[in-house]
Design a protein around this motif. Structure first.
Motif, PDB file in Angstrom:
ATOM      1  N   ASP A 171       0.829  -1.207   0.000  1.00 56.45           N
ATOM      2  CA  ASP A 171       0.000   0.000   0.000  1.00 56.45           C
ATOM      3  C   ASP A 171       0.862   1.256   0.000  1.00 56.45           C
ATOM      4  N   LEU A 172       1.937   1.238   0.793  1.00 59.25           N
ATOM      5  CA  LEU A 172       2.799   2.413   0.872  1.00 59.25           C
ATOM      6  C   LEU A 172       3.488   2.684  -0.467  1.00 59.25           C
ATOM      7  N   VAL A 173       4.034   1.640  -1.089  1.00 60.95           N
ATOM      8  CA  VAL A 173       4.696   1.803  -2.385  1.00 60.95           C
ATOM      9  C   VAL A 173       3.697   2.289  -3.436  1.00 60.95           C
ATOM     10  N   GLY A 174       2.512   1.651  -3.478  1.00 63.71           N
ATOM     11  CA  GLY A 174       1.494   2.063  -4.437  1.00 63.71           C
ATOM     12  C   GLY A 174       1.054   3.498  -4.216  1.00 63.71           C
ATOM     13  N   MET A 175       0.881   3.870  -2.948  1.00 69.16           N
ATOM     14  CA  MET A 175       0.432   5.234  -2.644  1.00 69.16           C
ATOM     15  C   MET A 175       1.471   6.265  -3.073  1.00 69.16           C
ATOM     16  N   LEU A 176       2.753   6.007  -2.794  1.00 69.75           N
ATOM     17  CA  LEU A 176       3.801   6.949  -3.170  1.00 69.75           C
ATOM     18  C   LEU A 176       3.945   7.040  -4.690  1.00 69.75           C
ATOM     19  N   THR A 218       3.003  -3.692  -9.568  1.00 73.67           N
ATOM     20  CA  THR A 218       3.763  -4.622  -8.732  1.00 73.67           C
ATOM     21  C   THR A 218       3.214  -4.655  -7.313  1.00 73.67           C
ATOM     22  N   ALA A 219       2.962  -3.481  -6.761  1.00 68.24           N
ATOM     23  CA  ALA A 219       2.412  -3.409  -5.405  1.00 68.24           C
ATOM     24  C   ALA A 219       1.048  -4.085  -5.326  1.00 68.24           C
ATOM     25  N   ALA A 220       0.223  -3.906  -6.359  1.00 66.25           N
ATOM     26  CA  ALA A 220      -1.117  -4.514  -6.360  1.00 66.25           C
ATOM     27  C   ALA A 220      -1.037  -6.039  -6.340  1.00 66.25           C
ATOM     28  N   ILE A 221      -0.105  -6.604  -7.086  1.00 64.58           N
ATOM     29  CA  ILE A 221       0.037  -8.061  -7.109  1.00 64.58           C
ATOM     30  C   ILE A 221       0.460  -8.583  -5.742  1.00 64.58           C
ATOM     31  N   CYS A 222       1.459  -7.943  -5.132  1.00 64.65           N
ATOM     32  CA  CYS A 222       1.907  -8.368  -3.801  1.00 64.65           C
ATOM     33  C   CYS A 222       0.772  -8.260  -2.786  1.00 64.65           C
ATOM     34  N   TYR A 223       0.023  -7.167  -2.851  1.00 62.77           N
ATOM     35  CA  TYR A 223      -1.094  -6.955  -1.918  1.00 62.77           C
ATOM     36  C   TYR A 223      -2.155  -8.035  -2.085  1.00 62.77           C
ATOM     37  N   GLN A 224      -2.569  -8.282  -3.306  1.00 60.42           N
ATOM     38  CA  GLN A 224      -3.674  -9.218  -3.534  1.00 60.42           C
ATOM     39  C   GLN A 224      -3.294 -10.656  -3.200  1.00 60.42           C
ATOM     40  N   LEU A 225      -2.057 -11.048  -3.473  1.00 63.14           N
ATOM     41  CA  LEU A 225      -1.619 -12.393  -3.096  1.00 63.14           C
ATOM     42  C   LEU A 225      -1.588 -12.552  -1.578  1.00 63.14           C
ATOM     43  N   ALA A 226      -1.086 -11.547  -0.875  1.00 67.07           N
ATOM     44  CA  ALA A 226      -1.026 -11.613   0.579  1.00 67.07           C
ATOM     45  C   ALA A 226      -2.424 -11.597   1.190  1.00 67.07           C
TER      46      ALA A 226
END
Length: 415
Positions: free
Chosen positions: A90-95, A123-131
């Motif tokens: 979320d932080l990476v995506g937001m920035l 990239t951030a969205a994929i990591c978020y959704q998998l987690a």
């Protein structure tokens, strides 16, 4: 097969599960924001004076993580604390997203900047959704897993429905507004994640190297013959669906229909997928894995020929809505099956392999459809699609009868 999620506690209603509610709501805000941004990327380039080639390049950068990030992201989700992975994502995506309106205010927005921001957000969205998918099993009782994943699938379908009109509407007011909504979505998700009390996974073993963990996940998936067969069938099904969507556009155009007609059919398709996701847990309580997996494919086999027989918009809308309903239902059923049979420490890798296989075919669909339509026309293309779907239904029936067995039906029915 090991199943976590407080098996000793009798389940109350799912709506009373505070932590699942927070996880669901936060993920809904984050996913909607990602969807709004994904629609806005190419539009921003075009309306800012860029070329079609530049718009396509930015759109490609946003989708590229689906091909190159899925597998390492799955390993990351299994090696690190999943709550921290989601917070960092979320932080990476937001920035990344916030840098776009910031650059607009400074009059320094460039295509390379958009390429980097789109890739980081994807990239951030994929990591978020998998987690997030892996974490669901830890915050709900096993008996609630079908209903929880059904609500998650409905959430994704709903974000798809709302995201496109919301993004274009906001963009018509100000070019920064879609990205502002995405920033807010990430912020809301971070707040809800910090408020959740339940751990997202058991204490982890000391991880091996990245490549060893990845190899372990791939070997485990190779041994799951039913799951592996299902992923292959779903992958080709997605390809066929892309071909049919392109065929529908040409059918409407050739019959003198307007662009708004295509939009209405798209809306009906999205609503069908949403309804399929919402009723997923109801059907799973009453039907076996064999019936659902094969039945949803057979339904499509019956419906596809209608596309070749009539250009009537209301019939096309009904057919695509029904096929999308079957797809939403199968997504829920397949998700529950995969989560239940996958060991806790393998959840991220299993989900990443599945996502890579099933979504990878989406990029081939338009190319295949364009070649077929150019070579044989719309009617013959739809007939070929119907034949392919018939073969897939037969292969699915064979795979379930050969690899399913009594034990897998028990895992499907109840952990």
């Amino acid at each position: 097969m090991t199943v976590s999620a407080r098996p000793d506690a009798p389940p109350g209603p799912l709506w009373r599960n505070r932590d699942f509610g927070l996880l669901w709501f936060g993920a809904a805000a984050s996913i909607l924001g990602v969807r709004v941004a994904s629609i806005a990327w190419p539009l921003l380039v075009v309306f800012d004076g860029g070329s079609a080639e530049q718009a396509g390049l930015v759109g490609f950068a946003a989708l590229l993580p689906q091909l190159v990030v899925q597998l390492p992201a799955g390993v990351l989700v299994d090696r690190w604390d999943r709550r921290r992975v989601m917070l960092c994502a979320d932080l990476v995506g937001m920035l990344a997203i916030a840098s776009v309106p910031a650059a607009m205010l400074l009059y320094r927005l460039t295509v390379p900047h958009l390429l980097a921001a789109a890739f980081l957000e994807g990239t951030a969205a994929i990591c978020y959704q998998l987690a997030e998918r892996a974490a669901v099993r830890s915050v709900v009782h096993p008996d609630h897993l079908p209903a929880a994943l059904s609500q998650n699938e409905a959430r994704s379908k709903g974000a798809g429905l709302v995201g496109q009109p919301l993004s274009t509407t906001l963009l018509s007011f100000a070019s920064w507004m879609p990205f502002g909504v995405t920033v807010v979505g990430h912020a809301v998700s971070m707040v809800t994640l910090l408020a959740i009390r339940t751990p997202f996974q058991r204490p982890q073993r000391k991880p091996a190297t990245l490549w060893k963990d990845l190899g372990e996940g791939l070997r485990w998936m190779r041994e799951q013959k039913l799951l592996r067969s299902a992923l292959a069938v779903i992958s080709v099904t997605n390809l066929v669906s892309q071909v049919l969507s392109l065929s529908m556009i040409l059918i409407v155009k050739e019959s003198g229909g307007a662009v708004t007609t295509i939009g209405l059919i798209g809306l009906a398709t999205g609503l069908g997928g949403l309804l399929g996701a919402l009723c997923g847990s109801w059907f799973m309580k009453r039907l076996s894995l064999t019936t659902l997996f094969v039945g949803t494919l057979v339904l499509r086999v019956v419906l596809i020929p209608v596309i070749a027989l009539t250009p009537e918009p209301w019939l096309l809308a009904g057919v695509f809505a029904a096929m999308s309903w079957a797809g939403g239902l199968m997504n829920v059923a397949g998700g529950v099956y995969q989560v239940r049979i996958t060991p806790e420490e393998m959840q991220g890798r299993a989900a990443s392999v599945g996502a890579l296989v099933t979504s990878g075919a989406n990029s081939l669909g338009p190319l295949t459809g364009g070649l077929l339509l150019g070579a044989v026309g719309t009617t013959s293309t739809v007939v070929v699609a119907a034949g392919a779907m018939t073969v897939l239904a037969l292969l699915a029936f064979t795979a379930v009868r050969r690899y399913g067995g009594t034990s897998n039906e028990k895992v499907w029915a109840r952990p």
